[in-house]
Design an enzyme around this catalytic site. Sequence first.
Site, mmCIF file in Angstrom:
data_model
loop_
_atom_site.group_PDB
_atom_site.id
_atom_site.type_symbol
_atom_site.label_atom_id
_atom_site.label_comp_id
_atom_site.label_asym_id
_atom_site.label_seq_id
_atom_site.Cartn_x
_atom_site.Cartn_y
_atom_site.Cartn_z
ATOM 1 N N LYS A 20 11.130 1.620 -15.979
ATOM 2 C CA LYS A 20 9.758 2.006 -16.300
ATOM 3 C C LYS A 20 8.991 0.755 -16.694
ATOM 4 C CE LYS A 20 6.880 4.838 -19.283
ATOM 5 N NZ LYS A 20 6.802 5.871 -20.314
ATOM 6 N N LYS A 68 9.383 3.998 -12.062
ATOM 7 C CA LYS A 68 8.031 4.409 -12.427
ATOM 8 C C LYS A 68 7.174 3.197 -12.766
ATOM 9 C CE LYS A 68 5.594 6.803 -16.034
ATOM 10 N NZ LYS A 68 5.618 7.324 -17.357
#
Length: 323
Positions: free
Chosen positions: A195, A248
């Site tokens: 992330k 992400k």
Amino acid sequence: MNFPTTRLRRLRHTPVIRNMVNETKVDLDDLIMPLFAIYGSKVKNPIKSMPGNFQLSVDLLVEECKLLSDKGVQSVLLFGIPEHKDETGMVGAHEHSIVSEAIRAIKKAVPNMYVIADICNCEYTTHGHCGTIVDGDVDNDSTLETLAAQAISFANAGVDMVAPSDMMDGRVGKIRETLDSKGFINLPIMAYSAKYASAFYGPFRDAADSAPKFGNRATYQMNPANSNEAMREIELDIFEGADIVMVKPALSYLDIIRRTKDTFNIPIAAYNVSGEFSMVKAAAANGWVDEERIVKEILTSIKRAGSDIIITYHAKEFADYIR
Ligand code: PBG
């Protein structure tokens, strides 16, 4: 063989042959729709920067899940906007936290809906950071306690899967161990493994009221310039017991998705995040792009890069496109 013997256009002549050699297909089964739960009843607050998305009170959230289920969307990812915030985010782990209440209500009214809950503290802390602040920075090890407590609260409420998005070191192992110790041995963890500290989360932070009040998330989320480090994050999460790993955002990180696919043998999720969604909506509203085509192309590209699962705010409209 070379031209003129070889002509690649031969397999592009008609829709039938094009479909026959089609390599990538986005299936509704692969999509997860994020939803935002808020206290109250009959509350439907539009999220300005994310047209078509709302903060919904639990009663309306249940209605939305029924609608999604009827359309064939089989899974949702829940975020919560609490009534009160605190210093550590522990309010998010309360037995009657907004997300736990939402989980109970959805599982009761729409039992077939696969309910995933995001685990993080940023929506629940007064300062908007993803954990407990010590000496001006998020303290890793004390934050593991609030994260594990949230996991247990959601598990008790009947959640189908948990998804830690905080980026603390060791959280997957801590959550796995805590869930197992309470008997939730079959509850899967989808880890936000790679992330990045991304500007693409801007609209989400309006939606979840979770923007940091000071500084940024660079001491815990990843540097967008790094790919080798993403492989280390993913490897560690797999060792700690992640069942699914996530990359992400998705679109600026398709290379990371592909590298993960080529390196590891584990299901991969990609998060087509709020900023990616909002850019499409803004351009489409101006008539600058063909929305349906661009959404299909974006989702196809994420799949083609190697993602098995896509978390996307387009899930609901995609269901309408393909029906
Ligand atoms: C919470 C969290 C964020 C997103 C998912 N979980 C925001 C952030 O890290 O600031 C972003 C989702 C999106 O932009 O759609 N940590």
